[in-house]
Scaffold this motif. Structure first.
Motif, PDB file in Angstrom:
ATOM      1  N   ALA A   1      -6.927   8.309   1.080  1.00  0.00           N
ATOM      2  CA  ALA A   1      -5.649   8.016   0.424  1.00  0.00           C
ATOM      3  C   ALA A   1      -5.857   7.343  -0.929  1.00  0.00           C
ATOM      4  CB  ALA A   1      -4.793   7.122   1.318  1.00  0.00           C
TER       5      ALA A   1
ATOM      6  N   ARG B   1      12.382   8.072  -6.452  1.00  0.00           N
ATOM      7  CA  ARG B   1      12.966   7.283  -7.538  1.00  0.00           C
ATOM      8  C   ARG B   1      11.869   6.702  -8.421  1.00  0.00           C
ATOM      9  NH1 ARG B   1      17.093   7.855  -9.586  1.00  0.00           N
ATOM     10  NH2 ARG B   1      17.751   5.705  -9.856  1.00  0.00           N
ATOM     11  N   VAL B   2      10.766   6.253  -7.794  1.00  0.00           N
ATOM     12  CA  VAL B   2       9.641   5.741  -8.580  1.00  0.00           C
ATOM     13  C   VAL B   2       9.119   6.843  -9.499  1.00  0.00           C
ATOM     14  CG1 VAL B   2       7.250   4.955  -8.460  1.00  0.00           C
ATOM     15  CG2 VAL B   2       8.952   3.969  -6.932  1.00  0.00           C
ATOM     16  N   ARG B   3       9.120   8.070  -8.977  1.00  0.00           N
ATOM     17  CA  ARG B   3       8.638   9.193  -9.800  1.00  0.00           C
ATOM     18  C   ARG B   3       9.749   9.752 -10.682  1.00  0.00           C
ATOM     19  NH1 ARG B   3       6.228  10.139  -4.932  1.00  0.00           N
ATOM     20  NH2 ARG B   3       7.495  11.900  -4.360  1.00  0.00           N
TER      21      ARG B   3
ATOM     22  N   ARG C   1       6.922  13.724   0.091  1.00  0.00           N
ATOM     23  CA  ARG C   1       5.875  13.753  -0.946  1.00  0.00           C
ATOM     24  C   ARG C   1       5.327  15.152  -1.152  1.00  0.00           C
ATOM     25  NH1 ARG C   1       2.701   9.463  -3.135  1.00  0.00           N
ATOM     26  NH2 ARG C   1       1.244  11.156  -3.470  1.00  0.00           N
TER      27      ARG C   1
ATOM     28  N   PHE D   1      12.725   6.181  -2.060  1.00  0.00           N
ATOM     29  CA  PHE D   1      11.925   5.203  -2.808  1.00  0.00           C
ATOM     30  C   PHE D   1      10.904   5.891  -3.719  1.00  0.00           C
ATOM     31  CE2 PHE D   1       8.473   2.226  -3.473  1.00  0.00           C
ATOM     32  CZ  PHE D   1       9.101   1.012  -3.634  1.00  0.00           C
ATOM     33  N   GLY D   2      10.054   6.713  -3.121  1.00  0.00           N
ATOM     34  CA  GLY D   2       8.984   7.350  -3.881  1.00  0.00           C
ATOM     35  C   GLY D   2       9.524   8.290  -4.949  1.00  0.00           C
TER      36      GLY D   2
ATOM     37  N   ALA E   1       2.143   1.652  -3.396  1.00  0.00           N
ATOM     38  CA  ALA E   1       1.098   2.102  -4.320  1.00  0.00           C
ATOM     39  C   ALA E   1       0.879   3.608  -4.160  1.00  0.00           C
ATOM     40  CB  ALA E   1      -0.206   1.342  -4.054  1.00  0.00           C
ATOM     41  N   LEU E   2       0.936   4.080  -2.908  1.00  0.00           N
ATOM     42  CA  LEU E   2       0.768   5.517  -2.682  1.00  0.00           C
ATOM     43  C   LEU E   2       1.888   6.312  -3.345  1.00  0.00           C
ATOM     44  CD1 LEU E   2      -0.329   5.794   1.053  1.00  0.00           C
ATOM     45  CD2 LEU E   2      -1.707   6.059  -0.999  1.00  0.00           C
ATOM     46  N   GLU E   3       3.054   5.689  -3.475  1.00  0.00           N
ATOM     47  CA  GLU E   3       4.185   6.374  -4.106  1.00  0.00           C
ATOM     48  C   GLU E   3       4.124   6.275  -5.625  1.00  0.00           C
ATOM     49  OE1 GLU E   3       6.165   8.100  -2.368  1.00  0.00           O
ATOM     50  OE2 GLU E   3       6.837   7.111  -0.537  1.00  0.00           O
ATOM     51  N   GLY E   4       3.119   5.574  -6.130  1.00  0.00           N
ATOM     52  CA  GLY E   4       2.996   5.477  -7.575  1.00  0.00           C
ATOM     53  C   GLY E   4       3.696   4.273  -8.163  1.00  0.00           C
ATOM     54  N   CYS E   5       3.957   3.282  -7.327  1.00  0.00           N
ATOM     55  CA  CYS E   5       4.650   2.087  -7.767  1.00  0.00           C
ATOM     56  C   CYS E   5       3.601   1.099  -8.287  1.00  0.00           C
ATOM     57  CB  CYS E   5       5.393   1.503  -6.571  1.00  0.00           C
ATOM     58  SG  CYS E   5       6.811   0.544  -6.971  1.00  0.00           S
TER      59      CYS E   5
ATOM     60  N   ARG F   1      -8.055   5.409   4.647  1.00  0.00           N
ATOM     61  CA  ARG F   1      -7.770   4.593   3.470  1.00  0.00           C
ATOM     62  C   ARG F   1      -8.562   5.088   2.257  1.00  0.00           C
ATOM     63  NH1 ARG F   1      -5.375  -0.093   4.095  1.00  0.00           N
ATOM     64  NH2 ARG F   1      -6.549  -1.011   2.394  1.00  0.00           N
TER      65      ARG F   1
ATOM     66  N   PRO G   1      -4.257   6.601  -6.258  1.00  0.00           N
ATOM     67  CA  PRO G   1      -3.645   7.033  -4.990  1.00  0.00           C
ATOM     68  C   PRO G   1      -2.426   7.946  -5.173  1.00  0.00           C
ATOM     69  CG  PRO G   1      -4.080   4.683  -4.940  1.00  0.00           C
ATOM     70  CD  PRO G   1      -4.472   5.164  -6.294  1.00  0.00           C
ATOM     71  N   HIS G   2      -1.532   7.578  -6.098  1.00  0.00           N
ATOM     72  CA  HIS G   2      -0.282   8.330  -6.157  1.00  0.00           C
ATOM     73  C   HIS G   2      -0.440   9.699  -6.791  1.00  0.00           C
ATOM     74  CE1 HIS G   2      -0.505   6.158  -9.981  1.00  0.00           C
ATOM     75  NE2 HIS G   2       0.234   7.115 -10.493  1.00  0.00           N
TER      76      HIS G   2
ATOM     77  N   LEU H   1      -6.573   4.016  -1.104  1.00  0.00           N
ATOM     78  CA  LEU H   1      -6.230   2.603  -0.986  1.00  0.00           C
ATOM     79  C   LEU H   1      -7.486   1.744  -1.052  1.00  0.00           C
ATOM     80  CD1 LEU H   1      -3.564   2.810   1.824  1.00  0.00           C
ATOM     81  CD2 LEU H   1      -3.190   2.300  -0.589  1.00  0.00           C
TER      82      LEU H   1
ATOM     83  N   ARG I   1      10.713  -3.887  -7.063  1.00  0.00           N
ATOM     84  CA  ARG I   1      11.285  -3.147  -5.942  1.00  0.00           C
ATOM     85  C   ARG I   1      10.947  -3.756  -4.590  1.00  0.00           C
ATOM     86  NH1 ARG I   1      12.801   2.203  -7.380  1.00  0.00           N
ATOM     87  NH2 ARG I   1      12.290   2.677  -9.531  1.00  0.00           N
TER      88      ARG I   1
ATOM     89  N   GLU J   1       0.842  -1.196   0.000  1.00  0.00           N
ATOM     90  CA  GLU J   1       0.000   0.000   0.000  1.00  0.00           C
ATOM     91  C   GLU J   1       0.875   1.244   0.000  1.00  0.00           C
ATOM     92  OE1 GLU J   1      -2.715  -0.394   3.263  1.00  0.00           O
ATOM     93  OE2 GLU J   1      -4.058  -1.637   2.052  1.00  0.00           O
TER      94      GLU J   1
END
Lengths: 293, 337
Positions: free
Chosen positions: B53, B104-106, B153, B101-102, A191-195, B50, B75-76, B55, A203, A188
């Motif tokens: 967010a 890098r994902v972006r 974020r 992490f986030g 997912a919030l980070e856009g993964c 949730r 969500p993102h 989720l 990852r 979760e």
């Protein structure tokens, strides 16, 4: 109290004893004897084998069949281990999530593991039959003429590996269980980070399962070097052109068919060394990924 | 945008099978405020987080963030950051990698991501932990890592799911103060979920009390404490909870009314109208809690100063502060003016 404590290791050893005795008698001792027999002229029939020094080793160095056999085994490991791991991990991850009917798919994946090797091999004789086997018929649907699977050296190796992709139940179960232990909240958070799903696989899932995957790879390497005996024996008997003359097959031939017990023992020792080398290479390769931190 | 960071929930519903988690929730979180959602477990607090967010999806109702319906926003893409109860740090990554992490994902470049991560870590005082793995840090440090990850974020809304629940008492006390300071510095809308009523009283600009999927009352903590909207809120906020006595009993009142009085609004008074026997004395050092029982069986809890000189078995006289009596309709549970 102190007497109690001093007795504790003794108790532990007592509980270990039956297993230790079995390991000693059934595994360690035969392995040692095996190394000893490798330097004799034992045929398996004679009563008192004589020490012959390095005669067997000299024979081995000049043995072209052994080279074929080592090559066949190496190719088989390179082919079968990745395929089996891919199948076990892929299916384990796909079927880990609870969804309607999921249990039937999980049963279906496990089922071939329950089928005896010989039965599975006989089944594959039919599957691989070039005239009426379903595999060639399926290939025919997409316009491919099909293969003479077991009479061509290349496809024979593929065929054996293909058969061994099915009995993957244990690896599948281990992946299934390991995946279910992973914390859903990590996903979760990701997912919030856009993964997305593939990002999560790359990852999170694979790195988190890395120790388990390594364990499976090591175990499957050992297993794969040995379990190809039955399919090779039933499907091809080591042929064509020694393409499936895997080490276990060659050992069996030498020891029991040609009464070269001592020579068989020597090749068995070679198999153990090959196994150890492959696993050492595997562990060295993954060391830089810091899987086992 | 004056609306930036405002969150609005409109008749939000969500059920899980037969369990109704949210039963028509209307709630407005003002831009920049720190709102605490408080309620017993199963009241729907975490479900709200949730849903905001992304989720989870609501069965019905709308969620507006910055005045925009977020139903179709993944969500993102929502400008929200969530801190999970157990922090959900990636165990296979160092603190630094957890923070980046986030980013890098972006697809933020590594150097830039690490620069920002270091800045956020320094802000929360975890700059020296960047090379450690989560299992090499303490609970309080992990909580900061989770907060730093949320900071990175740069959201318009922070969602904190019981961020203090896994900390031990002294640390919780200190962290509570830090959270307030951090919120004041950032000025970003924050929704904070807790089941701890003391946390709800101290942390939020406003507090929303939830019970069984409904918002019972929203307001500044002191106001909710002083004028609980119904019997549930009266009983939930405050420790020990408010004494609630059926009308016509020791606290008077009409038959169809429930009368409530907080333990601190009951005083020991030799001339008091209510007689009671002391059953237990809990000395807390700075104050004393007396558990008493009236002749008609009504139990009253009294909060009084330290060393009251009373022992179990003693007979005492009590006087309720008449200005601080609460009246509730017995049938509906609602507060009566």
């Amino acid at each position: 109290m102190s007497a109690d404590r001093s007795r504790r290791p003794l108790t532990a050893w007592a509980f270990l004893a039956p297993y230790a005795v079995a390991v000693g008698l059934l595994i360690a001792l035969p392995a040692l004897l095996n190394v000893g027999y490798a330097f004799t002229d034992h045929t398996g029939l004679t009563r008192d084998p004589q020490f012959v020094g390095f005669a067997n080793v000299r024979r081995m160095v000049a043995d072209g069949f052994l080279l074929d056999s080592v090559e066949a085994s190496a190719v088989h490991v390179a082919l079968a281990v990745p395929l089996r791991l891919l199948a076990a991990v892929g299916l384990g991850l796909l079927l880990a999530a609870p969804r309607p009917g999921g249990r039937w798919f999980r049963v279906a994946v496990y089922l071939p593991t329950v089928v005896p090797d010989v039965a599975l091999a006989v089944l594959f004789l039919w599957v691989l039959n070039p005239l009426y086997g379903p595999l060639n018929q399926v290939l025919g649907l997409v316009g491919h003429p099909g293969f003479t699977w077991l009479s061509d050296p290349g496809t024979a190796r593929v065929a054996v590996a293909l058969m061994l992709v099915f009995p993957i139940g244990e690896g599948f179960l281990v992946v299934l269980a390991a995946r279910r232990l992973l914390d859903g909240r990590l996903y979760e958070a990701a997912a919030l980070e856009g993964c997305g799903p593939f990002g999560q696989l790359r990852r999170l899932t694979l790195p988190l399962l890395a120790p388990v995957l390594l364990l499976l790879a090591v175990r499957d390497t050992i297993l794969t070097l040995q379990v190809n005996f039955v399919p090779a024996y039933v499907l091809t008997d080591g042929r064509p052109a020694n393409a499936t003359l895997y080490l276990p097959v060659y050992i069996f031939d030498q020891a029991f068919e040609f009464s070269g017990f001592a020579y068989g023992a020597l090749i068995t020792t070679v198999l153990m060394v090959v196994t150890a080398v492959v696993i050492a290479a595997l562990l060295l390769a993954v060391r830089r990924w810091r899987v086992l931190r | 945008m004056g609306e930036r960071g405002a969150v609005r929930l409109e008749s939000l519903t969500r059920s899980y099978g037969r369990v109704v988690a949210l039963n028509g929730v209307d709630l407005e979180v003002r831009a920049g405020e720190l709102l605490t959602l408080v309620g017993p477990s199963g009241s729907g607090k975490s479900t709200i987080l949730r849903l905001v967010a992304g989720l989870d999806r609501p069965d019905g109702g709308r969620i507006l963030v910055d005045g925009q319906d977020v139903a179709r926003i993944p969500p993102h893409r929502r400008a929200v950051a969530m801190v999970f109860q157990d922090y959900a740090l990636y165990p296979h990554l160092t603190v630094l990698a957890n923070l980046t992490f986030g980013l890098r994902v972006r697809r933020v470049r590594r150097q830039e991501a690490e620069r920002r991560a270091r800045a956020a870590a320094d802000r929360l005082g975890i700059g020296e932990l960047l090379d450690r793995y989560p299992d090499q840090t303490s609970g309080g440090q992990r909580q900061r890592v989770a907060l730093a990850r949320a900071l990175l974020r740069e959201p318009t809304v922070y969602l904190l799911d019981e961020p203090l629940a896994s900390l031990d008492a002294p640390l919780r006390f200190a962290t509570r103060a830090e959270l307030i300071t951090l919120h004041r510095e950032l000025g970003t809308t924050t929704v904070h979920v807790t089941h701890d009523q003391a946390e709800a009283m101290t942390l939020g600009d406003r507090v929303a009390v939830l019970d069984r999927g409904r918002v019972r009352q929203v307001g500044p903590p002191q106001q909710v404490y002083d004028e609980p909207a119904d019997v549930f809120v009266a009983g939930f906020l405050g420790s020990p909870p408010m004494n609630l006595v059926p009308g016509g009993g020791v606290l008077g009142g009409a038959d169809d009314v429930t009368v409530g009085v907080r333990p601190e609004d009951l005083a020991l008074d030799p001339d008091g109208p209510v007689g009671a026997a002391v059953e237990a004395v809990e000395a807390l050092g700075s104050e004393t809690i007396l558990l008493t029982r009236c002749p008609d069986g009504t139990r009253l809890t009294v909060r009084t100063g330290p060393r009251p000189g009373v022992r179990p078995g003693d007979e005492v006289r009590l006087r309720a502060d008449p200005g601080r009596l609460h009246r509730f309709d017995t049938a509906s549970g609602r507060r009566l003016r």
